[in-house]
Design a protein around this motif. Sequence first.
Motif, PDB file in Angstrom:
ATOM      1  N   ALA A   1      22.965 -20.703 -32.971  1.00 28.37           N
ATOM      2  CA  ALA A   1      22.006 -19.813 -32.314  1.00 28.37           C
ATOM      3  C   ALA A   1      20.802 -19.550 -33.209  1.00 28.37           C
ATOM      4  O   ALA A   1      19.664 -19.475 -32.728  1.00 28.37           O
ATOM      5  CB  ALA A   1      22.683 -18.502 -31.933  1.00 28.37           C
TER       6      ALA A   1
ATOM      7  N   VAL B   1      18.469 -22.407 -32.847  1.00 29.19           N
ATOM      8  CA  VAL B   1      17.709 -22.298 -31.602  1.00 29.19           C
ATOM      9  C   VAL B   1      16.574 -21.289 -31.763  1.00 29.19           C
ATOM     10  O   VAL B   1      15.434 -21.537 -31.360  1.00 29.19           O
ATOM     11  CB  VAL B   1      18.628 -21.893 -30.434  1.00 29.19           C
ATOM     12  CG1 VAL B   1      17.803 -21.545 -29.199  1.00 29.19           C
ATOM     13  CG2 VAL B   1      19.598 -23.016 -30.105  1.00 29.19           C
TER      14      VAL B   1
ATOM     15  N   ALA C   1      18.277 -16.511 -26.361  1.00 35.06           N
ATOM     16  CA  ALA C   1      18.966 -17.016 -27.554  1.00 35.06           C
ATOM     17  C   ALA C   1      19.540 -15.872 -28.383  1.00 35.06           C
ATOM     18  O   ALA C   1      20.645 -15.981 -28.942  1.00 35.06           O
ATOM     19  CB  ALA C   1      18.006 -17.854 -28.399  1.00 35.06           C
TER      20      ALA C   1
ATOM     21  N   TRP D   1      19.183 -26.529 -28.417  1.00 34.31           N
ATOM     22  CA  TRP D   1      19.899 -26.026 -27.239  1.00 34.31           C
ATOM     23  C   TRP D   1      21.019 -26.974 -26.839  1.00 34.31           C
ATOM     24  O   TRP D   1      22.121 -26.531 -26.464  1.00 34.31           O
ATOM     25  CB  TRP D   1      18.938 -25.848 -26.064  1.00 34.31           C
ATOM     26  CG  TRP D   1      18.139 -24.585 -26.062  1.00 34.31           C
ATOM     27  CD1 TRP D   1      16.787 -24.457 -26.215  1.00 34.31           C
ATOM     28  CD2 TRP D   1      18.632 -23.246 -25.886  1.00 34.31           C
ATOM     29  NE1 TRP D   1      16.413 -23.136 -26.153  1.00 34.31           N
ATOM     30  CE2 TRP D   1      17.517 -22.365 -25.930  1.00 34.31           C
ATOM     31  CE3 TRP D   1      19.901 -22.704 -25.686  1.00 34.31           C
ATOM     32  CZ2 TRP D   1      17.650 -20.988 -25.793  1.00 34.31           C
ATOM     33  CZ3 TRP D   1      20.028 -21.330 -25.540  1.00 34.31           C
ATOM     34  CH2 TRP D   1      18.920 -20.485 -25.596  1.00 34.31           C
TER      35      TRP D   1
END
Length: 355
Positions: A299, A302, A229, A157
Amino acid sequence: MHTLYVAAHGTVVALGAYAADLQAQAETAKRQRQPIAERPTALEITAAQGMIARFDGFEHLAAAAYLVGEPPSSTNPGQAATPTKRLQTALAAWEVQAHRTLAASPDPADLVRVARVQALITSTTSILTEAAAQKGHIDVDVLQRLAPSLEASQIAWNRMAKRWRELTSPASRIDPALVGAASEVRAAIAATATNQAGWATLGQLASRLDLPNIVKTLHLSMVASVEIAYVVRDTAADHPGLTAPARIIGMRSQGEAEIAIEQGETRYEGITWTTHRQLASNQLVPLPEPARRGLINLADDVLATTNQAVAAAGQLDPSDVTQSTRSGQRAHLRRSAASHQITHPHDPAPRGPRR
């Protein structure tokens, strides 16, 4: 809430059947050497698997709210606002507002705020889970599996926040409602989990918070963060209004393009991503595909790390009695759909180059 739970479960089962059918078609077409244009693409299968993960998270949240008997999105107005309730309410309000902001027309500054708050929530989850384990509320083996995943998620993050921060400009403006929700999360965490020297001591945490209850809430927050996310990933991939300063766009786009070219991608060869005039004035320009590709890869990181944390924290769900009740309801639902014989596919591993 039970209706939402059943609907989400049914959707997961249907999507599982669809993904399995696509996979079977692809394997059959490959054996029979059918033309590639007639086969299901890997992108279709990946998209179906990603949607399964999202609905599975929603099913998890709906089941927790229905079976535990208390909505995760609000507190009982007739009760005093304890530190535990304050943090629960702040987290629920944040999840709602993050979705609203991202569903509108987010600025890169909004994405920075979302990623930073999610990193803070992940760090708080790690601290409070460790405290709960030291107090005997959580098995130490669970903590040992969960701690590395939480750390990896927090790092992912923060990396995402750093990359989105590069795309902000003096004209960037954060959604005021998002600022308010983020401020309340920070204030609630500061009031419940910190002291003047940093994170609160074990004794302070135990006296301020209902540790077993707040850890369950934070686990549900991890499930919700998977969906956040996904929305961030969708924003990076599809939002047409994203712009960034030309100099950072030129640097990031060229870097991602060079990595893609090294891996055999030829369509980026010889392309110039910004003009001399744009560079000279550092003009805001739309994000080209390579710049978006880097954001998507972040992303994906994550998603991978957060899903690992959610899986490791599976035993932090409500009590064994609740788990038994939920398992019984799942068994009943699955018997009604036994003809599908579907197992939930795992989330696809992040693909593409990384920076």
